[in-house]
Every structure is written in structure tokens, then in C-alpha cells.
Design a protein around this motif. Structure first.
Motif, PDB file in Angstrom:
ATOM      1  N   LEU A   1      -0.085  -6.259  -6.530  1.00 29.94           N
ATOM      2  CA  LEU A   1       0.187  -5.672  -4.896  1.00 29.94           C
ATOM      3  C   LEU A   1      -0.908  -5.978  -3.981  1.00 29.94           C
ATOM      4  O   LEU A   1      -0.645  -5.718  -2.909  1.00 29.94           O
ATOM      5  CB  LEU A   1       0.241  -4.279  -5.099  1.00 29.94           C
ATOM      6  CG  LEU A   1       1.715  -3.865  -5.734  1.00 29.94           C
ATOM      7  CD1 LEU A   1       1.590  -2.371  -6.051  1.00 29.94           C
ATOM      8  CD2 LEU A   1       3.075  -4.176  -5.019  1.00 29.94           C
TER       9      LEU A   1
ATOM     10  N   ARG B   1       0.713  -1.354  -0.037  1.00 32.86           N
ATOM     11  CA  ARG B   1      -0.083   0.183  -0.105  1.00 32.86           C
ATOM     12  C   ARG B   1       0.964   1.249  -0.023  1.00 32.86           C
ATOM     13  O   ARG B   1       0.703   2.145  -0.770  1.00 32.86           O
ATOM     14  CB  ARG B   1      -0.838  -0.320   1.314  1.00 32.86           C
ATOM     15  CG  ARG B   1      -1.605   1.075   1.482  1.00 32.86           C
ATOM     16  CD  ARG B   1      -2.449   1.672   0.426  1.00 32.86           C
ATOM     17  NE  ARG B   1      -3.504   0.709  -0.039  1.00 32.86           N
ATOM     18  CZ  ARG B   1      -4.512   0.944  -0.959  1.00 32.86           C
ATOM     19  NH1 ARG B   1      -4.493   1.852  -1.789  1.00 32.86           N
ATOM     20  NH2 ARG B   1      -5.493  -0.079  -0.902  1.00 32.86           N
TER      21      ARG B   1
ATOM     22  N   LEU C   1      -3.886  -5.078  -4.049  1.00 31.81           N
ATOM     23  CA  LEU C   1      -4.703  -3.668  -3.652  1.00 31.81           C
ATOM     24  C   LEU C   1      -5.861  -3.817  -4.391  1.00 31.81           C
ATOM     25  O   LEU C   1      -6.642  -2.895  -4.221  1.00 31.81           O
ATOM     26  CB  LEU C   1      -3.659  -2.604  -3.866  1.00 31.81           C
ATOM     27  CG  LEU C   1      -2.528  -2.499  -3.224  1.00 31.81           C
ATOM     28  CD1 LEU C   1      -1.796  -1.265  -3.625  1.00 31.81           C
ATOM     29  CD2 LEU C   1      -2.623  -2.479  -1.812  1.00 31.81           C
TER      30      LEU C   1
ATOM     31  N   GLU D   1      -2.612   0.000 -14.714  1.00 35.29           N
ATOM     32  CA  GLU D   1      -2.142   0.168 -13.361  1.00 35.29           C
ATOM     33  C   GLU D   1      -2.968  -0.771 -12.614  1.00 35.29           C
ATOM     34  O   GLU D   1      -2.480  -1.192 -11.426  1.00 35.29           O
ATOM     35  CB  GLU D   1      -2.535   1.594 -13.038  1.00 35.29           C
ATOM     36  CG  GLU D   1      -1.855   1.751 -11.623  1.00 35.29           C
ATOM     37  CD  GLU D   1      -0.418   1.824 -11.436  1.00 35.29           C
ATOM     38  OE1 GLU D   1       0.413   1.505 -12.402  1.00 35.29           O
ATOM     39  OE2 GLU D   1       0.142   1.749 -10.159  1.00 35.29           O
TER      40      GLU D   1
ATOM     41  N   LEU E   1       3.965   1.724  -0.990  1.00 36.78           N
ATOM     42  CA  LEU E   1       4.657   1.835  -2.477  1.00 36.78           C
ATOM     43  C   LEU E   1       4.014   2.602  -3.321  1.00 36.78           C
ATOM     44  O   LEU E   1       4.210   3.361  -4.186  1.00 36.78           O
ATOM     45  CB  LEU E   1       5.119   0.386  -2.986  1.00 36.78           C
ATOM     46  CG  LEU E   1       6.164   0.381  -4.076  1.00 36.78           C
ATOM     47  CD1 LEU E   1       7.271   0.931  -3.807  1.00 36.78           C
ATOM     48  CD2 LEU E   1       6.325  -0.910  -4.634  1.00 36.78           C
ATOM     49  N   HIS E   2       2.583   1.979  -3.557  1.00 38.57           N
ATOM     50  CA  HIS E   2       1.752   2.391  -4.306  1.00 38.57           C
ATOM     51  C   HIS E   2       1.234   3.842  -4.135  1.00 38.57           C
ATOM     52  O   HIS E   2       1.250   4.690  -4.976  1.00 38.57           O
ATOM     53  CB  HIS E   2       0.399   1.526  -4.412  1.00 38.57           C
ATOM     54  CG  HIS E   2      -0.576   1.732  -5.490  1.00 38.57           C
ATOM     55  ND1 HIS E   2      -1.851   2.408  -5.255  1.00 38.57           N
ATOM     56  CD2 HIS E   2      -0.547   1.658  -6.923  1.00 38.57           C
ATOM     57  CE1 HIS E   2      -2.346   2.512  -6.300  1.00 38.57           C
ATOM     58  NE2 HIS E   2      -1.742   2.143  -7.393  1.00 38.57           N
TER      59      HIS E   2
ATOM     60  N   ASP F   1       3.415   5.428  -7.046  1.00 43.57           N
ATOM     61  CA  ASP F   1       2.722   5.214  -8.262  1.00 43.57           C
ATOM     62  C   ASP F   1       1.740   6.419  -8.052  1.00 43.57           C
ATOM     63  O   ASP F   1       1.749   7.182  -9.207  1.00 43.57           O
ATOM     64  CB  ASP F   1       2.183   4.012  -8.253  1.00 43.57           C
ATOM     65  CG  ASP F   1       3.149   2.881  -8.466  1.00 43.57           C
ATOM     66  OD1 ASP F   1       4.049   2.817  -9.068  1.00 43.57           O
ATOM     67  OD2 ASP F   1       2.696   1.731  -7.501  1.00 43.57           O
TER      68      ASP F   1
END
Lengths: 216, 216
Positions: free
Chosen positions: B174, A127, B176, B167, A129-130, A134
Motif C-alpha cells: 500500500l 492510507r 505505507l 501486515e 483503507l489501512h 485493517d
DNA sequence: GTAGAATGAAACTAATTCGTATCATTAAAA
DNA sequence: TTTTAATGATACGAATTAGTTTCATTCTAC
């Protein structure tokens, strides 16, 4: 990943100064990163991290409690560095090229590979990292698109981001491609901007919102 | 991942028929897949695989030699299944939607996550996944683009593929994002085709080859 | 029928590794 | 100066796990 620690030839033993403690803490985390990147979480032993940091296991456990603690603290430290400060004078094209270059770097690819691998065991790590990586990139791209091509075009920031990563990003994750040079990154970025019609030469007209917008 | 094996209530002991051996081999590999997907290579113990396959460790070692053998054989079997036969009557749009849906599925995401995690230890596994999966998808997209929009547009097949993953694919890796429905995949695919100007409504003109072509 | 191959069941070995403990040592703190 | 926290060096305990072995069993192959 081994010759990068010519620091202290012989470490003193006794109680360190407070500054020494701060330094040692960072030293451990810096040493842990390449070890995790190379071996992954499972195969990265605490002994190896300790050896890389020129510190004994005992010290690591004193500072971080356990292996998970080292991992999460290391990632927390990285997250702070990821969000580089925005350069004021930057075009969409140069921003895109910087993103491509940075995300294809060996360090970033290694980090992503690691976080993807451990996303089930450390969900909040993924979470972070995103969100810190991103999403900030996408937001910054949207800002630039809005400034250069108007509000409607900014909705495509996420798609632009996907194009900037591209299949080459996945090839990097899979170990099938070497890191790209800055020049190659710039070419790649221009190609992505061109296909999505966001080059400064041919700005997007009003007919942008084509099919159903991405729901996520 | 546990209630999917109501097969044989009690297994016979003695020497099996040759057909029984073939079946048991497949049985082990089928059971190994979800275990590897859930735990990753490192945390997937042979005992667990054996339990999932309703087989003893002994049998697994007889068939595959060691844990790596199970892993590579499992992946080899998957590679054969990945290449689904092309449907004759298919539009670019439906193909794109199928690709989106398939690549965002729980099984595919798990496989990709696993292969990415172990790409350093099993490089040829990553190579197989990319060649038999991604490259075939891209080639098939190129075929359809060529048929519907001409030779020049086909050069963008790889970029289209990157947009189809998008994405959201990374969010899936990930952990998510939940898997998408077929309907959502169709919407996503249309959006990607629209942004790259490959909808049947507005075909790409001749001004396709914009910036430098991707060098990879 | 008989021999032997393959399996289940379960114990066992050996290696790895996380985490802790011991002892000496150094320097900060009091 | 005395006390004490933190460390290096190293050994150790406990748990996990890959891979092997033993014994009984059951069925194929001949």
C-alpha cells in the motif's frame, strides 16, 4: 454487475428535486464501484460508469469534477461502511471468523486489488483503507485477546491478523482462489487461533514476549 | 531508475551480430521492468520503455510483437531468477530472515503490486509468480521445519509464511512503509518463529495438529 | 563485393478517451 | 407565470498512445 440496475425504466429530464440530487449522487457512486473493481482505474472509462449509472457523462462531471473525483468519493463512501459497528456479544473466535469471511469476499478483494494498484497515484486512499479497515480490525482483535487471554497476549494481535488473512488472501488477490464460505472461514480462523495458541482451551501463559517485539 | 543505464554512449545503426541481438533483447526487458514497476502496465508507454532501453519503438515491436509481449516475456525472465539456488548450510531462522528481506524489497513489492493489479488481464502471470515464488518458499520452509522440528510441525509452513509476510508486507504493497533492513527482517523473522513456537529453543511438542487443517 | 537484414529517427495512422459544448427539455424557484 | 438550474442526448475538441511506415544507414552473411 449488470443486472443489478433495474431501477428507473426511463429517466426524466429536467431539473431534479434536492432529494433527487442526493439519490443520483449515490447512484453514480454505487455504479462506479463495480466498474472500477472490474476494470481497474485505468480501464474504467467515464462513459462506462455513466452507462452503468444510467446517467450521462455530463452529470458525472457536474457532480465530481473529474474521474479522480469519482474515485476518491467512492472510496470515501466505502470507508464509512467498512467500519461495521462492533457486536457486543462476540467471542474472539467468532470475530476472527467474521474478519476472514469479510476480507476474502469478492468486493473486499476487488477493493484491495484496486487500492494496491493505485497506491502510488492515490496514497491517501491506501492510507484510509489501512487505517479504517485493517487497523480497526487489529485493534478489535487486541481488545478481545486482552479480555480473554490477558494484556501480554494482546501484543500478538497484528500477527493474528496476518494469519487470518494468510496465504489464501494473497491467492485471492492473485485471482487463484474463489471466495471462501462462512464455514471455511470459521475453520481457517480456528486454525489460526490454534497455531498462535489463542484458543480458549489452552490460553497463553506468561512466557509470551519471546523475541524482539515488532518495531513498526 | 534512470542513472542505471550509462552503457553505450551512441548506438550503432546497422545490422547487429547474433550476440548483439541477444544482448539487445535482454537490454529491452531489463529496461522494461523498472518502467512497469514505476508506472504500472497501463501507464507504462512503449515510448517510455524504448527510451529507457535506448532503443526505438520499432525494435521493440520487431522483438516482442506488442506491449503484452514485452510484459509476459519480462515476467518469464523474472520467474527464472526468482528461484534462487538453496544454500546448503542454512538454518530455518536464516532462511526465514532471507525470505522476509527479499519479499519486502522494493523490486519484489513492485512486482507483486503489478501482478496483483493485472491478475485479471494476465492470469497465468499471477500463477507463475505464486508457483515459482511463494510455493517454493513454502516448500523450502517446510523442509527446514521438518528437519528441525519433525514431520507434524511442517504442516504449518504456510502459516509461517503468512507470518513472515505479515501486515508489514501489506503496508509495503500500500506504499505505507519503507523497505526493511536486513537486521529488521531478522528480528521480524524471529518474532514470527517465536509466536508459532518454532524457535530452536522451544521445539514444538506432539500437540501440533490442533483444529481442522486448512482445506485449500 | 554485393545483397539484404536490422536498426535509428521520425512522421504518420487510427483508436481511445477525458473533458467540454450545444440544444432541447423538464421542473424547481422566484 | 417567468426565470433558471439541471439534465439527457449527442457531438465535438484535444491529448494520449499503440502500432505502422518511410527513409537513410550500417553492418552481417554469403
Amino acid at each position: 454487475m449488470d443486472s443489478a440496475t433495474p431501477a428507473s425504466p426511463v429517466r426524466k429530464r429536467g431539473r431534479p428535486t434536492e432529494a433527487g440530487r442526493v439519490e443520483r449522487r449515490g447512484q453514480i457512486l454505487d455504479a462506479a464501484l463495480p466498474v472500477f473493481l472490474e476494470y481497474g482505474f485505468g480501464k474504467a472509462t467515464v462513459d462506462r460508469i455513466a452507462a452503468a449509472a444510467r446517467v450521462t457523462k455530463r452529470t458525472i462531471y457536474t457532480y465530481f469534477g473529474d474521474k479522480d473525483g469519482v474515485f476518491t468519493e467512492m472510496q470515501r463512501r466505502l470507508a464509512a461502511n467498512v467500519s461495521g459497528e462492533p457486536l457486543r456479544t462476540e467471542t474472539l473466535e467468532s470475530l476472527a471468523a467474521r474478519i476472514v469471511y469479510g476480507l476474502h469476499s469478492a468486493q473486499m478483494i476487488g477493493l484491495h486489488r484496486l487500492v494496491i494498484a493505485e497506491s502510488l497515484r492515490f496514497p491517501e486512499l491506501a492510507r484510509r483503507l489501512h487505517d479504517n479497515g485493517d487497523m480497526r480490525h487489529i485493534a478489535r482483535l487486541a481488545d478481545h485477546i486482552r479480555a480473554e487471554h490477558g494484556q501480554a497476549a494482546a501484543a500478538h494481535a497484528e500477527q493474528l491478523y496476518a494469519l487470518l488473512l494468510g496465504e489464501d488472501y494473497r491467492r485471492r488477490l492473485l485471482g487463484l482462489l474463489e471466495p471462501v464460505t462462512a464455514a471455511e472461514a470459521a475453520v481457517h480462523a480456528r486454525s489460526a487461533l490454534a497455531v498462535i495458541q489463542l484458543t480458549t482451551a489452552s490460553p497463553l501463559s506468561g512466557a509470551a514476549s519471546a523475541a524482539g517485539a515488532p518495531s513498526t
